[in-house]
Design a protein around this motif. Structure first.
Motif, PDB file in Angstrom:
ATOM      1  N   GLU A  94      34.115  25.362  17.655  1.00 53.57           N
ATOM      2  CA  GLU A  94      32.989  25.724  16.803  1.00 53.57           C
ATOM      3  C   GLU A  94      33.476  26.475  15.565  1.00 53.57           C
ATOM      4  O   GLU A  94      33.020  26.242  14.456  1.00 53.57           O
TER       5      GLU A  94
ATOM      6  N   LYS B 185      17.487  25.903   9.034  1.00 52.91           N
ATOM      7  CA  LYS B 185      18.444  26.958   9.384  1.00 52.91           C
ATOM      8  C   LYS B 185      19.042  26.720  10.775  1.00 52.91           C
ATOM      9  O   LYS B 185      20.229  26.929  10.993  1.00 52.91           O
ATOM     10  N   ASP B 186      18.184  26.268  11.696  1.00 54.51           N
ATOM     11  CA  ASP B 186      18.689  25.971  13.038  1.00 54.51           C
ATOM     12  C   ASP B 186      19.762  24.899  12.984  1.00 54.51           C
ATOM     13  O   ASP B 186      20.826  25.038  13.566  1.00 54.51           O
ATOM     14  N   THR B 189      23.058  26.329  11.319  1.00 55.16           N
ATOM     15  CA  THR B 189      23.872  27.429  11.857  1.00 55.16           C
ATOM     16  C   THR B 189      24.005  27.468  13.371  1.00 55.16           C
ATOM     17  O   THR B 189      24.909  28.127  13.876  1.00 55.16           O
ATOM     18  N   GLN B 190      23.135  26.783  14.105  1.00 52.25           N
ATOM     19  CA  GLN B 190      23.165  26.938  15.563  1.00 52.25           C
ATOM     20  C   GLN B 190      24.153  25.994  16.232  1.00 52.25           C
ATOM     21  O   GLN B 190      24.363  24.875  15.767  1.00 52.25           O
ATOM     22  N   HIS B 193      23.184  21.880  17.928  1.00 56.54           N
ATOM     23  CA  HIS B 193      22.061  21.332  17.174  1.00 56.54           C
ATOM     24  C   HIS B 193      22.512  20.103  16.392  1.00 56.54           C
ATOM     25  O   HIS B 193      22.361  20.021  15.181  1.00 56.54           O
ATOM     26  N   THR B 199      18.342  17.355  20.373  1.00 51.63           N
ATOM     27  CA  THR B 199      17.937  18.444  19.484  1.00 51.63           C
ATOM     28  C   THR B 199      16.467  18.298  19.081  1.00 51.63           C
ATOM     29  O   THR B 199      15.716  19.276  19.065  1.00 51.63           O
ATOM     30  N   ARG B 250      17.754  27.093  27.213  1.00 48.72           N
ATOM     31  CA  ARG B 250      18.349  27.498  25.948  1.00 48.72           C
ATOM     32  C   ARG B 250      17.532  28.591  25.275  1.00 48.72           C
ATOM     33  O   ARG B 250      16.309  28.572  25.297  1.00 48.72           O
ATOM     34  N   ARG B 252      16.056  30.556  22.222  1.00 44.29           N
ATOM     35  CA  ARG B 252      15.609  30.200  20.883  1.00 44.29           C
ATOM     36  C   ARG B 252      16.184  31.186  19.864  1.00 44.29           C
ATOM     37  O   ARG B 252      16.225  32.383  20.096  1.00 44.29           O
ATOM     38  N   GLY B 253      16.632  30.651  18.748  1.00 47.41           N
ATOM     39  CA  GLY B 253      17.102  31.492  17.658  1.00 47.41           C
ATOM     40  C   GLY B 253      18.361  32.241  17.967  1.00 47.41           C
ATOM     41  O   GLY B 253      18.693  33.239  17.333  1.00 47.41           O
ATOM     42  N   LYS B 254      19.090  31.779  18.962  1.00 54.64           N
ATOM     43  CA  LYS B 254      20.368  32.438  19.278  1.00 54.64           C
ATOM     44  C   LYS B 254      21.453  31.412  19.188  1.00 54.64           C
ATOM     45  O   LYS B 254      21.302  30.310  19.615  1.00 54.64           O
TER      46      LYS B 254
END
Lengths: 120, 254
Positions: A94, B185-186, B189-190, B193, B199, B250, B252-254
Motif C-alpha cells: 500500500e 475521497k474514499d 485514499t482508502q 477501494h 467497492t 469494514r 467506514r471512513g477508516k
C-alpha cells in the motif's frame, strides 16, 4: 525428550543467533527485526538446557508427550509470525503504491507547469 | 458521508437556481492503460476531437510496450507510473489527481476502446438528476443479459450484491463508472477501494446512491484481455469474499 532433540534445539538456538549476527554485521537487517529471532534463540536454548520446562507445560496442558508440546509451540509461533508478515507485506504494498502514485502525479504537474511556462 | 451528500445537495440546489437550470459538472475521464499501444491513439483522439468539454488523463501503468512514448509524441495528458500497479492502483492515481484538483466527478474509462464516449453525457445527466454517488454505464439495464459462462460470474455477483447490499446491480462488472465528488475521497485514499463491484456494493450498503444507465459497449479491437480462467477464478474469489464475508465488518471512513 531425547538427548537428540535437546541437541537439535541447542543447534537451532546457535544457528538463529549466528544468522542474526551475520545479517547485522553486513547491515542487511534492522536491529528491531532481530528481536523476534533472538527471542526464538533464547526460548530454544532454555528448552534445550532445561527440558523440565516442556515436561511441566505438557502436564499442565494435558499433552501426553513433552515433545508434542515443543512442536505445538513452534507451529503456533510460526503461524503467528507468517500472519504478521502478511499484514506487513500488505501495508508495504500500500505504501509503495501511494508513493508511486504521488511521484507520478507530482511529475505530471511539473510537466504541465513547464509546458505553461513555455507557452507564456 | 451523509453530511457530504447534504452539502452536495445544497451546492446543487444553489446551482440550479441559475438560468441554466443545471450547473456544469467538471468531469475528469480517467483512462488506465497497460500495454495499449494499439488502442490508445484511437481512444484518446476520439475524446479530444469529439468530447473536448471533458478533461481526460491517461494513466500509463508501467506498460512494456510503447504506450507512454506514443502518448508523449501526441502530447496527451499523461500520468506515467514508474512501476506497474495493476488496474486498481492505476485508476486510483487518476482519482487522486481528480480529488486534488477539484473535479466534481471522475469517469472510469477503458483504454482499449470498449467504452463509447457518447454515453458520458447521459451518465452525467443521470448523476445530476438523481443526485447519485455512482453511475454505472450498464450493458444490461434495459436489455436482457445473455446467458453463457461468461455472464455466469456477473450473474452470481449481481445476486450476491442484492443479498448483502439490498439492491441488485444489473451490470456489476461494467468498467464504465462515473464517481461523484461525494465518494471521491474514499476512492482516492482508502485501502480496498478498487474500481470493482465489491467497492460499489460496500458503498451502496453504506448509503451511497448507485444508478445505472443503459450503454452499448464494443468488443475490444486490438490487444488481449487478461480475463483467462485463472484470473477469473481469482477475481471471483476475491469479489465474493469481499462482498459476503468482509462487507459488514469494514469500518467506514477508516
Amino acid at each position: 525428550m531425547t538427548l537428540g532433540l535437546r541437541i537439535i534445539l541447542l543447534v537451532i538456538a546457535l544457528f538463529s543467533c549466528a544468522f542474526v549476527i551475520r545479517k547485522i554485521r553486513k547491515s542487511q537487517m534492522r536491529i528491531e527485526d532481530t528481536l523476534f529471532w533472538l527471542a526464538i534463540a533464547v526460548g530454544t536454548l532454555a528448552l534445550g538446557i532445561f527440558p523440565q520446562i516442556a515436561f511441566w507445560c505438557a502436564k499442565l496442558l494435558g499433552i501426553q508427550s513433552p515433545v508434542n508440546f515443543v512442536y505445538l509451540v513452534f507451529i503456533f509461533i510460526l503461524l503467528f509470525k507468517v500472519f504478521i508478515l502478511t499484514v506487513q507485506v500488505s501495508q508495504l504494498q500500500e505504501r509503495i503504491k501511494n508513493l508511486t502514485q504521488n511521484i507520478a502525479i507530482y511529475r505530471y504537474k511539473n510537466e504541465q507547469e513547464d509546458g505553461d511556462e513555455k507557452i507564456e | 458521508m451523509l453530511y457530504l451528500i447534504c452539502l452536495l445537495q445544497l451546492y446543487q440546489d444553489n446551482g440550479s437556481t441559475k438560468e441554466t437550470g443545471e450547473i456544469e459538472m467538471k468531469v475528469l475521464i480517467i483512462i488506465p492503460a497497460y500495454n495499449e499501444a494499439e488502442n490508445i491513439v484511437r481512444v484518446v483522439d476520439d475524446l479530444i476531437k469529439n468530447y473536448s468539454q471533458y478533461d481526460y488523463v491517461v494513466i500509463n501503468d508501467g506498460s512494456k510496450d510503447d504506450t507512454a512514448k506514443i502518448c508523449r509524441e501526441h502530447h496527451y495528458n499523461l500520468i506515467d507510473l514508474p512501476i506497474n500497479l495493476g488496474l486498481a492502483g492505476a485508476f486510483q492515481t487518476g482519482v487522486k489527481y481528480g480529488y486534488q484538483n477539484g473535479y466534481d466527478a471522475v469517469l472510469q474509462y477503458d483504454g482499449d476502446g470498449q467504452h463509447q464516449a457518447v454515453y458520458i453525457e447521459k451518465m452525467i445527466a443521470a448523476m445530476q438528476e438523481q443526485n447519485a454517488d455512482i453511475v454505472i454505464g450498464s450493458r444490461f439495464w434495459e436489455k436482457k443479459k445473455p446467458g453463457g459462462l461468461r455472464m455466469l460470474g456477473a450473474r452470481i455477483l449481481k445476486y450476491t450484491i442484492k443479498f448483502t447490499a439490498g439492491k441488485a446491480i444489473a451490470d456489476p462488472t461494467s468498467g464504465m463508472r462515473l464517481i461523484n465528488k461525494s465518494v471521491l475521497k474514499d476512492f482516492a485514499t482508502q485501502m480496498n477501494h478498487g474500481p470493482e463491484p465489491d467497492t460499489v456494493a460496500y458503498l451502496m450498503r453504506n448509503g451511497a446512491k448507485v444508478v445505472e444507465v443503459q450503454v452499448e459497449m464494443k468488443e475490444r479491437i486490438a490487444g488481449e484481455s487478461y480475463l483467462n480462467l485463472k484470473n477469473s477464478i481469482l477475481y471471483m474469489s476475491r469479489m465474493l469474499v469481499s462482498i459476503i464475508l468482509f462487507q459488514g465488518f469494514r469500518k467506514r471512513g477508516k
